[in-house]
Design an enzyme around this catalytic site. Structure first.
Site, short mmCIF file in Angstrom:
data_model
loop_
_atom_site.label_atom_id
_atom_site.label_comp_id
_atom_site.label_asym_id
_atom_site.label_seq_id
_atom_site.Cartn_x
_atom_site.Cartn_y
_atom_site.Cartn_z
N LYS A 127 0.85 -1.20 0.00
CA LYS A 127 0.00 0.00 0.00
C LYS A 127 0.88 1.25 0.00
O LYS A 127 2.08 1.16 0.26
CB LYS A 127 -0.90 -0.02 1.23
CG LYS A 127 -0.15 0.02 2.56
CD LYS A 127 -1.05 -0.23 3.75
CE LYS A 127 -0.27 -0.23 5.04
NZ LYS A 127 -1.11 -0.64 6.20
N TYR B 149 16.48 29.07 10.31
CA TYR B 149 15.28 29.77 10.77
C TYR B 149 15.15 29.67 12.28
O TYR B 149 15.35 28.59 12.87
CB TYR B 149 14.03 29.16 10.14
CG TYR B 149 13.85 29.49 8.68
CD1 TYR B 149 13.57 30.80 8.29
CD2 TYR B 149 13.93 28.50 7.72
CE1 TYR B 149 13.39 31.09 6.94
CE2 TYR B 149 13.74 28.79 6.37
CZ TYR B 149 13.47 30.09 5.99
OH TYR B 149 13.29 30.38 4.68
#
Ligand SMILES: *Cc1c(COP(=O)(O)O)cnc(C)c1O
Length: 358
Positions: A35, A254
């Site tokens: 899957k 950041y």
């Protein structure tokens, strides 16, 4: 030159891991769970890589199953969430797909569908996860109903364990399952990777290994992939595209989340969260630079992350960076980022070029 990030998929390792799952399964059949684009590794490539040894494939989407059929794969295929609407039943029958049956509406679909051929049905019992499935006490009655639809070629009883990878294990859930299954004389399909590796008695008639096929441990805190003899399949790698010399007190990235405690050299790697690397991976997450283990520094940006080049004087622009793969298990990166290897693999972004090799 394209941006240097890429994922390589080692299909020989995938084959090795599937063969290992089969050895653990003994006489039981092993559905290869592919899957989510084979957990990010490529649906068709993975399916093809084991086509001569696979007992069957398990996935979610009819369209994916149709792709496998189109590619000439004739093994049994099981759709783990079953039909989503009535038309899916006939389509599944046409493609010779097995269907999970986990809720009453799906039984009504089977009663009304008059599919062109009978199907292999997997009646899902809820053994405590409370996600999909019927109460075990209903099993006998539901099996009767499934038989009466005339749409069943076979019926297997199935469940999915909530705690196969936890200390708690599967004993309670398996007892609930067995109480529902008692006296029905039907085949069982219960084990995911963790249950298959930890509880051989749970193999029953068929098993559903997923994560182990991709070379990660389903319970890395208990047993490493290496100890389990699982081989990593996906390697995510890139290169250093910039180098900075930091003075004492200089910050990185950041939010200035990392501050140098001494002068140091850092590398900037072309890999960020838009490539699928977890943004919440903190300073200290392991990374390989030219094969040497070091650590990430500061916040992960969209397209880049920083790493410590202390003790790596040779490292420079162009040096190889392995985010996970050989020598750096995805399980370790996942643990540092407080997630699981499954999520790292599935998050591999579409913009990352993938190369498959044997
Ligand atoms: C995903 C899935 C599996 C495979 O689980 P792993 O932990 O990856 O081995 C098995 N069964 C069901 C129903 C699943 O959804």
């Amino acid at each position: 030159m394209p941006r240097p990030i890429r994922a390589t998929i080692d299909l020989a390792a995938f084959r090795h891991n599937y063969a290992l799952a089969k050895r653990h399964a003994g006489q039981a059949r092993a559905w290869a769970v592919i899957k989510a684009n084979a957990y990010g590794h490529g649906l068709l490539q993975c399916a093809e890589a084991i086509r001569d040894i696979a007992d069957g494939y398990a996935m979610l989407d009819l369209a994916d199953a149709a792709l496998l059929r189109k590619a000439g794969l004739t093994q049994p295929i099981l759709l783990l969430e079953g039909a989503f609407e009535a038309a899916d039943v006939s389509e599944a029958a046409r493609l010779n797909l097995g269907l999970a049956v986990h809720q009453p509406e799906q039984i009504r679909m089977l009663e009304l569908a008059r599919p062109p051929a009978p199907l292999d049905l997997f009646l899902k019992l809820n053994t405590g996860m409370n996600r999909l499935g019927f109460r075990p006490a209903e099993a006998r009655h539901l099996v009767e109903r499934l038989r009466n639809t005339g749409a069943a070629r076979s019926i297997t009883l199935m469940t999915h364990f909530a705690c196969a990878d936890e200390e708690a294990g599967i004993a309670d859930a398996l007892a609930r399952f067995d109480s529902g299954a008692a006296g029905l004389a039907l085949p069982h399909c219960v084990a995911n990777s963790a249950a298959l590796l930890r509880f051989p008695a749970a193999a029953r008639e068929s098993v559903r290994p997923g994560i182990m096929l991709y070379g990660a441990s389903p319970m890395p805190a208990m047993m490493s992939a290496e100890v389990l003899d699982l081989r990593p399949v996906m390697q995510l790698e890139s290169r250093i595209i910039g180098v900075q010399e930091l003075a004492l007190g200089a910050a990185v990235g950041y939010g200035a989340r990392f501050v140098a405690q001494q002068p140091m050299r850092i590398g900037v790697v072309a890999c960020g969260y838009a490539d699928g690397y977890p943004r919440h991976a903190p300073t200290g997450t392991p990374i390989l630079i030219d094969g040497v283990r070091t650590r990430t520094l500061g916040r992960v940006s969209m397209d880049m992350l920083a790493c410590d080049l202390t003790g790596l004087p040779q490292a420079n622009v162009g040096s190889q960076a392995v985010l996970w793969g050989k020598g750096l298990p995805a399980d370790e990166v996942a643990a540092a980022a407080e997630t699981i290897s499954y999520e790292l693999f599935c998050a591999l972004a579409g913009r990352v070029p993938v190369a498959w090799s044997f």
